[in-house]
Design an enzyme around this catalytic site. Structure first.
Site, PDB file in Angstrom:
ATOM      1  N   ARG A  46      30.475  34.491  31.369  1.00 39.82           N
ATOM      2  CA  ARG A  46      31.285  33.569  32.162  1.00 39.82           C
ATOM      3  C   ARG A  46      32.749  33.827  31.849  1.00 39.82           C
ATOM      4  O   ARG A  46      33.111  34.126  30.711  1.00 39.82           O
ATOM      5  CB  ARG A  46      30.922  32.108  31.856  1.00 39.82           C
ATOM      6  CG  ARG A  46      29.533  31.689  32.310  1.00 39.82           C
ATOM      7  CD  ARG A  46      29.410  31.681  33.828  1.00 39.82           C
ATOM      8  NE  ARG A  46      28.112  31.194  34.293  1.00 39.82           N
ATOM      9  CZ  ARG A  46      27.059  31.955  34.552  1.00 39.82           C
ATOM     10  NH1 ARG A  46      27.158  33.278  34.368  1.00 39.82           N
ATOM     11  NH2 ARG A  46      25.920  31.444  34.988  1.00 39.82           N
ATOM     12  N   GLU A  60      36.808  31.678  39.654  1.00 45.24           N
ATOM     13  CA  GLU A  60      36.122  32.503  40.646  1.00 45.24           C
ATOM     14  C   GLU A  60      36.074  31.749  41.966  1.00 45.24           C
ATOM     15  O   GLU A  60      35.742  30.568  41.976  1.00 45.24           O
ATOM     16  CB  GLU A  60      34.694  32.828  40.190  1.00 45.24           C
ATOM     17  CG  GLU A  60      34.619  33.744  39.001  1.00 45.24           C
ATOM     18  CD  GLU A  60      33.191  34.105  38.606  1.00 45.24           C
ATOM     19  OE1 GLU A  60      32.268  33.884  39.435  1.00 45.24           O
ATOM     20  OE2 GLU A  60      32.990  34.597  37.490  1.00 45.24           O
ATOM     21  N   HIS A  65      31.322  39.160  40.375  1.00 46.46           N
ATOM     22  CA  HIS A  65      30.129  38.483  39.855  1.00 46.46           C
ATOM     23  C   HIS A  65      28.859  38.990  40.554  1.00 46.46           C
ATOM     24  O   HIS A  65      28.083  38.213  41.110  1.00 46.46           O
ATOM     25  CB  HIS A  65      30.260  36.964  40.014  1.00 46.46           C
ATOM     26  CG  HIS A  65      29.454  36.200  39.004  1.00 46.46           C
ATOM     27  ND1 HIS A  65      29.827  34.964  38.519  1.00 46.46           N
ATOM     28  CD2 HIS A  65      28.274  36.487  38.384  1.00 46.46           C
ATOM     29  CE1 HIS A  65      28.923  34.523  37.658  1.00 46.46           C
ATOM     30  NE2 HIS A  65      27.973  35.433  37.563  1.00 46.46           N
TER      31      HIS A  65
END
Length: 375
Positions: free
Chosen positions: A288, A317, A336
């Site tokens: 993360r 994000e 991601h």
């Protein structure tokens, strides 16, 4: 296993046809997961499956229209990011199987905070593809491939650009968070001749404690925990620093996001990596974005305290177009996607099937989330 209770005033968990209801709220069109649904139905003749295609793009989830009647009858819920609005809306649910590796994205939801419904992750299904991403990025960096590719686009033949290769034999990979992903990175790295050291929060001093008790894609990972040459553990800054000062060439960030791991890597850690390994540590983050202090990372890249970074996750994000991280030196960024694979759903359905078997038999669930620890 949690007993949900019952009584005449509670809705039946069974559908009208006598079958238990499995609700799938997943981000693929139903035809893309036909094999997983087929496997589920073959494993359990006593289930009915209702499928809802949840739309998700760039961090935003579109609402899902699931009727109250269906929610009331749901015995098992398979989801990636969608949850019903409240605990009371799913009184018959015995298990929620997430198709994600983590559940931090729903950690403030009342079903997470106020219920005792077992929550399980799909930890274990991401190892192969994410390990390939990690090794790919490390090789792109160590072979200077981005410069060669830029030269190709310029139609420029310059052998000098390809003469600064650092092969991986004898190099050290430090895996911060030795779960299923880290174990598969170790598996591949070891085959390449690298030395592997591992870090976990809890001590792993016995052979049994080093075992991987989660879901394992057959033929992958480190089931017995025998690959690392050294195993480090602890939860204090001193413990983490002891691990980081081991002359690490490739640092793989694979810990879950918790209060403890937020900004786990910041200026002191980057300076320690630089002092320990003047050649430069290459950092890959597939966990993360918030685990790394992003401003400190940019400074470390600009000062050359680390040799580079490959990031599949950022903070926030999506990463805004004007964020300075885009232009930091020696950084590679992907949106991601390292966990993506054409067999993702099939593997996740296998975890769901195994957990439904265990729930029905009273066995220990795979990847059950410890709500207090956050993973």
């Amino acid at each position: 296993m949690v007993a949900m209770g019952g009584g005449l005033d509670l809705p039946s968990r069974e559908a009208e046809n006598g079958k238990e209801l499995v609700v799938c709220a997943l981000p693929w069109p139903e035809e893309k997961v036909e094999s997983g649904i087929k496997a589920l139905k073959e494993a359990f003749r006593d289930v009915e499956v209702k499928y809802f295609h949840t739309k998700f793009a760039n961090g935003k989830v579109e609402p899902v229209d699931v009727s109250d009647d269906i929610l009331q009858r749901t015995a098992y819920l398979a989801t990636l990011f969608w949850l019903p609005p409240s605990v009371s809306s799913i009184p018959s649910t015995k298990l929620i199987q997430f198709f994600s590796a983590g559940t931090n994205h729903i950690a403030q939801h009342p079903i997470y905070t106020d219920s005792k419904i077992p929550l399980c992750s799909a930890n274990g299904i991401h190892g192969p593809q994410i390990a390939e991403w990690v090794i790919m990025m490390d090789l792109v960096h160590s072979h200077g491939y981005t410069k060669l590719y830029d030269a190709q686009k310029r139609k420029e033949w310059d052998q000098k650009m390809g003469m600064t290769v650092s092969d991986r034999v004898g190099k050290r990979v430090g895996i911060l968070g030795y779960g299923s992903i880290g174990r598969q990175v170790a598996h591949v790295a070891k085959a390449m001749g690298m030395d592997v050291i591992a870090y976990t929060a809890s001590p792993r001093k016995t052979a049994e404690s080093k075992h991987d008790n989660g879901y394992i894609v057959p033929g992958t990972g480190d089931p017995e925990g025998t690959i690392p040459s050294t195993w480090y553990s602890g939860t204090t800054k001193e413990d983490v620093h002891n691990f980081l000062e081991q002359e690490i060439d490739l640092l793989v960030v694979a810990v879950p996001l918790t209060k403890t791991t937020t900004h786990l890597l910041s200026t002191p850690e980057f300076e320690l990596l630089h002092k320990s390994n003047p050649r430069g540590t290459y950092i890959t983050n597939i966990a993360r974005g918030q685990i790394i202090d992003q401003k400190a990372l940019i400074t470390a890249l600009e000062k050359g305290h680390i040799s580079g970074a490959a990031l599949d996750v950022t903070d926030p994000e999506p990463l805004p177009k004007d964020d300075p991280l885009w232009d930091a030196p020696n950084v590679l960024i992907t949106p991601h996607v390292s966990g993506s694979t054409d067999v993702y759903a099939d593997r996740a359905f296998q975890v769901l099937i195994e957990n439904m078997k265990k729930e029905k038999s009273g066995g220990k669930l795979i990847n059950e989330i410890d709500r207090e620890r956050g993973y």
